[in-house]
Design an enzyme around this catalytic site. Sequence first.
Site: not given
Length: 404
Positions: A331, A349
């Site tokens: 992301h 992440c």
Amino acid sequence: MSRIRVLARARVRAAVVAAAAGALLTPLAACSSSGSSGSPDAEAKPGAEDRPVTVTVTPRGEKVPAGEPVRVTAEGGRLTSVTVTDGEGHKLAGKAAADGRSWVSDRKAVPGAAYAVKAATRSEGGTAKSTEASFTTAPAGKVNKVDWRPGTGTTVGVAQPISLVFDNPVRNRAEVEKQLRVTTSNGTEGSWGWIRDFSGRDRVDWRPKAYWKPGTKVTLNAELNGTDSGADGGWFVRDYTTTFTIGARQIVEVDLDRHRLTLVRDGETVRRIPVSGGTPGGDKRSWRGTAVLMAKEGTINMNSETVGLGDAYDKMVDHSMRLTWSGMYAHAAPWNARYFGNSNHSSGCIGMSDADAAWFYGQVRPGDPFEITGKDTKGVVDPGNGFGAWNLSWSEWRHKSALR
């Protein structure tokens, strides 16, 4: 012997022959009684006694257990046709034995249904007969439902499995797996494998031996209606089907040691993007191995408490691409800009700049594999944590089939 007597005998023989021929050419008179009828093309066996045919249909009765095929047998003759129709007018297909003595439906009787059976027979003596029967099945006391991926009509990446997650436990795994049929446009080799989903539910995935070939058309027919899940699972009361297409061969290579993501399409490098992965030395590390892009979720709220990391963060995140059920995403992470390409400093992440994330989000599709490498990680993605089946060898995966 006089000539007159010879001629007389010749005339008598001719008359007998003519009478016999007339009997063969003259149609037999039709008659019926209790559904029986004679037929001019009856193939009666010489000297056969014309006994009535006995037809047996199973199941029989009211509210009988579901889950068994319909069987029709004939004693003293042959079945010439069988029709089984449910209460909604749908016909149940089946096959007759080579000797015509029995017929078995292809599908099982489903719960809570009514069936009408018509069987046409011919006796050993050549008499045709029609027999009718009916039965009903008991309703399902408990129903098992399925959540499946990918959706029908979609185009997915080369690592996308077919995945079925069940609401209730599946004990009769072999029986369920027998009802799952995968067909492809190019004969792709693959296998089902039973695993535990991240949610704790039973799940079965079908993956190819190697990544799909781009352009492959895939169809799943899960003919589960009438199949018993086993203890505590309940009955399946519907079928499921999905058809999808494999898109371009896109592989995302993530090197956590070099802090770099590379998009490779059809063997050619499209772009390299500086990234920052999970912080080394603890629970914030990233996973390694092959993770499959599960969904493009756009802008979502990410809260660290939902993944067991306390109150580390609670923010809206753009261009979010889910990789695992446990919460690993790729992301946009502009707050981590100083770490991109330099070090791993995220909560697990794979973060990148807004501009890179926007571009990358537009390039990838669900089913694209992320091949993640790095020395300091939490370990390899589990098969049930997203679509991690690719982290097992082909031999290991095939051994997870209930039909091995």
